[in-house]
Design a protein around this motif. Structure first.
Motif, mmCIF file in Angstrom:
data_model
loop_
_atom_site.group_PDB
_atom_site.id
_atom_site.type_symbol
_atom_site.label_atom_id
_atom_site.label_comp_id
_atom_site.label_asym_id
_atom_site.label_seq_id
_atom_site.Cartn_x
_atom_site.Cartn_y
_atom_site.Cartn_z
ATOM 1 N N LEU A 113 0.828 -1.201 0.000
ATOM 2 C CA LEU A 113 0.000 0.000 0.000
ATOM 3 C C LEU A 113 0.868 1.258 0.000
ATOM 4 O O LEU A 113 0.547 2.239 -0.668
ATOM 5 C CB LEU A 113 -0.935 0.011 1.212
ATOM 6 N N THR A 114 1.959 1.206 0.734
ATOM 7 C CA THR A 114 2.894 2.339 0.732
ATOM 8 C C THR A 114 3.426 2.558 -0.675
ATOM 9 O O THR A 114 3.510 3.696 -1.149
ATOM 10 C CB THR A 114 4.048 2.094 1.728
ATOM 11 N N GLY A 115 3.744 1.479 -1.351
ATOM 12 C CA GLY A 115 4.207 1.569 -2.741
ATOM 13 C C GLY A 115 3.168 2.203 -3.646
ATOM 14 O O GLY A 115 3.505 2.986 -4.541
ATOM 15 N N GLU A 116 1.897 1.899 -3.412
ATOM 16 C CA GLU A 116 0.835 2.505 -4.214
ATOM 17 C C GLU A 116 0.704 4.003 -3.921
ATOM 18 O O GLU A 116 0.405 4.781 -4.817
ATOM 19 C CB GLU A 116 -0.500 1.794 -3.964
ATOM 20 N N LEU A 117 0.937 4.392 -2.672
ATOM 21 C CA LEU A 117 0.896 5.821 -2.347
ATOM 22 C C LEU A 117 2.019 6.586 -3.052
ATOM 23 O O LEU A 117 1.897 7.784 -3.297
ATOM 24 C CB LEU A 117 1.022 6.039 -0.837
ATOM 25 N N LEU A 118 3.097 5.902 -3.360
ATOM 26 C CA LEU A 118 4.252 6.523 -4.005
ATOM 27 C C LEU A 118 4.272 6.326 -5.524
ATOM 28 O O LEU A 118 5.177 6.819 -6.191
ATOM 29 C CB LEU A 118 5.545 5.948 -3.411
ATOM 30 N N ALA A 119 3.294 5.622 -6.051
ATOM 31 C CA ALA A 119 3.280 5.276 -7.474
ATOM 32 C C ALA A 119 3.266 6.512 -8.362
ATOM 33 O O ALA A 119 2.683 7.544 -8.014
ATOM 34 C CB ALA A 119 2.071 4.401 -7.789
ATOM 35 N N ASP A 120 3.903 6.403 -9.516
ATOM 36 C CA ASP A 120 3.888 7.485 -10.496
ATOM 37 C C ASP A 120 2.518 7.614 -11.171
ATOM 38 O O ASP A 120 2.125 8.711 -11.566
ATOM 39 C CB ASP A 120 4.949 7.250 -11.579
ATOM 40 N N GLN A 121 1.804 6.488 -11.306
ATOM 41 C CA GLN A 121 0.498 6.512 -11.953
ATOM 42 C C GLN A 121 -0.511 7.178 -11.018
ATOM 43 O O GLN A 121 -0.747 6.709 -9.907
ATOM 44 C CB GLN A 121 0.017 5.091 -12.287
ATOM 45 N N LEU A 122 -1.115 8.239 -11.498
ATOM 46 C CA LEU A 122 -2.052 9.021 -10.690
ATOM 47 C C LEU A 122 -3.232 8.174 -10.229
ATOM 48 O O LEU A 122 -3.637 8.254 -9.066
ATOM 49 C CB LEU A 122 -2.542 10.242 -11.469
ATOM 50 N N ASP A 123 -3.794 7.357 -11.101
ATOM 51 C CA ASP A 123 -4.951 6.541 -10.743
ATOM 52 C C ASP A 123 -4.623 5.604 -9.578
ATOM 53 O O ASP A 123 -5.414 5.474 -8.642
ATOM 54 C CB ASP A 123 -5.413 5.740 -11.967
ATOM 55 N N THR A 124 -3.470 4.984 -9.624
ATOM 56 C CA THR A 124 -3.039 4.090 -8.545
ATOM 57 C C THR A 124 -2.880 4.861 -7.247
ATOM 58 O O THR A 124 -3.329 4.422 -6.189
ATOM 59 C CB THR A 124 -1.699 3.410 -8.917
ATOM 60 N N ARG A 125 -2.250 6.020 -7.316
ATOM 61 C CA ARG A 125 -2.026 6.847 -6.125
ATOM 62 C C ARG A 125 -3.338 7.324 -5.528
ATOM 63 O O ARG A 125 -3.537 7.291 -4.308
ATOM 64 C CB ARG A 125 -1.115 8.027 -6.479
ATOM 65 N N LEU A 126 -4.280 7.747 -6.377
ATOM 66 C CA LEU A 126 -5.579 8.213 -5.891
ATOM 67 C C LEU A 126 -6.360 7.086 -5.215
ATOM 68 O O LEU A 126 -6.967 7.287 -4.160
ATOM 69 C CB LEU A 126 -6.407 8.805 -7.033
ATOM 70 N N LYS A 127 -6.348 5.898 -5.812
ATOM 71 C CA LYS A 127 -7.042 4.754 -5.197
ATOM 72 C C LYS A 127 -6.440 4.429 -3.836
ATOM 73 O O LYS A 127 -7.162 4.148 -2.884
ATOM 74 C CB LYS A 127 -6.978 3.525 -6.113
ATOM 75 N N ALA A 128 -5.127 4.462 -3.752
ATOM 76 C CA ALA A 128 -4.454 4.166 -2.481
ATOM 77 C C ALA A 128 -4.771 5.232 -1.440
ATOM 78 O O ALA A 128 -5.029 4.904 -0.271
ATOM 79 C CB ALA A 128 -2.944 4.052 -2.696
ATOM 80 N N VAL A 129 -4.785 6.488 -1.838
ATOM 81 C CA VAL A 129 -5.099 7.577 -0.904
ATOM 82 C C VAL A 129 -6.531 7.426 -0.398
ATOM 83 O O VAL A 129 -6.793 7.583 0.799
ATOM 84 C CB VAL A 129 -4.882 8.955 -1.580
ATOM 85 N N ARG A 130 -7.449 7.109 -1.291
ATOM 86 C CA ARG A 130 -8.849 6.919 -0.868
ATOM 87 C C ARG A 130 -8.961 5.768 0.121
ATOM 88 O O ARG A 130 -9.645 5.884 1.138
ATOM 89 C CB ARG A 130 -9.733 6.656 -2.080
ATOM 90 N N LEU A 131 -8.314 4.654 -0.186
ATOM 91 C CA LEU A 131 -8.390 3.486 0.695
ATOM 92 C C LEU A 131 -7.768 3.776 2.052
ATOM 93 O O LEU A 131 -8.411 3.602 3.093
ATOM 94 C CB LEU A 131 -7.690 2.276 0.068
ATOM 95 N N VAL A 132 -6.535 4.236 2.055
ATOM 96 C CA VAL A 132 -5.827 4.477 3.315
ATOM 97 C C VAL A 132 -6.532 5.555 4.126
ATOM 98 O O VAL A 132 -6.712 5.418 5.337
ATOM 99 C CB VAL A 132 -4.348 4.837 3.039
ATOM 100 N N GLY A 133 -6.978 6.599 3.462
ATOM 101 C CA GLY A 133 -7.719 7.647 4.158
ATOM 102 C C GLY A 133 -9.005 7.127 4.769
ATOM 103 O O GLY A 133 -9.352 7.458 5.902
ATOM 104 N N SER A 134 -9.712 6.283 4.040
ATOM 105 C CA SER A 134 -10.949 5.698 4.562
ATOM 106 C C SER A 134 -10.676 4.802 5.768
ATOM 107 O O SER A 134 -11.451 4.788 6.725
ATOM 108 C CB SER A 134 -11.659 4.886 3.477
ATOM 109 N N LEU A 135 -9.582 4.072 5.730
ATOM 110 C CA LEU A 135 -9.230 3.196 6.858
ATOM 111 C C LEU A 135 -8.948 4.014 8.110
ATOM 112 O O LEU A 135 -9.439 3.704 9.192
ATOM 113 C CB LEU A 135 -8.006 2.342 6.521
#
Length: 153
Positions: free
Chosen positions: A58-80
């Protein structure tokens, strides 16, 4: 989810293996059929300890260059972390810190999603143990650069 909670010790290794396989891209068949972010969200509700091995991905997804991946990770982690009564245990500290760093992300949408989630965290429980850390991270982001119209670091 009640079954996962009651059998978390027995299921932990298998669930971790499947999630890591899907998140790392090793198992495209399963990835196309399930939204692993929803699975992680559901598991976090009942047995967050199962997810400790998933945190680096999940940390890797927060750091991803792909915006879509980063946004999904931010939404998930933020929701948690915004869940009422959610305690951020030691295993989740690295991802929590990286999540807060997204307040200075180069993309405005990412910063806004993080800001909305930390706002919910603080409004739901202003005395939560992480409150000082959240406030410290948000404070520099609330000042606008004079005349530039962008968020300062």
């Amino acid at each position: 989810m009640n079954v996962i909670e009651q059998c978390s010790k027995k299921l932990e290794a298998g669930i971790k293996q499947i999630l890591i396989s899907v998140m790392s891209g090793d198992n495209q068949l399963i990835k196309s059929e399930i939204d692993y972010h929803e699975v992680i969200y559901g598991i976090y509700h009942c047995a967050p300890q199962i997810l400790s091995g998933v945190v680096p991905y999940l940390t890797g997804e927060l750091l991803a260059d792909q915006l879509d991946t980063r946004l999904k990770a931010v939404r998930l982690v933020g929701s948690l972390f915004a869940l009422p009564g959610a305690n951020i245990c030691e295993a989740f500290q690295p991802i929590f810190l990286e999540f807060l760093k997204r307040l200075t992300d180069r993309v405005v949408d990412v910063r806004m999603f993080v800001f909305e989630h930390v706002k919910i965290c603080l409004l739901s429980d202003p005395s939560r143990p992480e409150a000082p850390q959240i406030i410290y991270s948000v404070r520099p982001c609330t000042k606008l650069d004079q005349g530039k119209g962008k968020i300062s670091d």
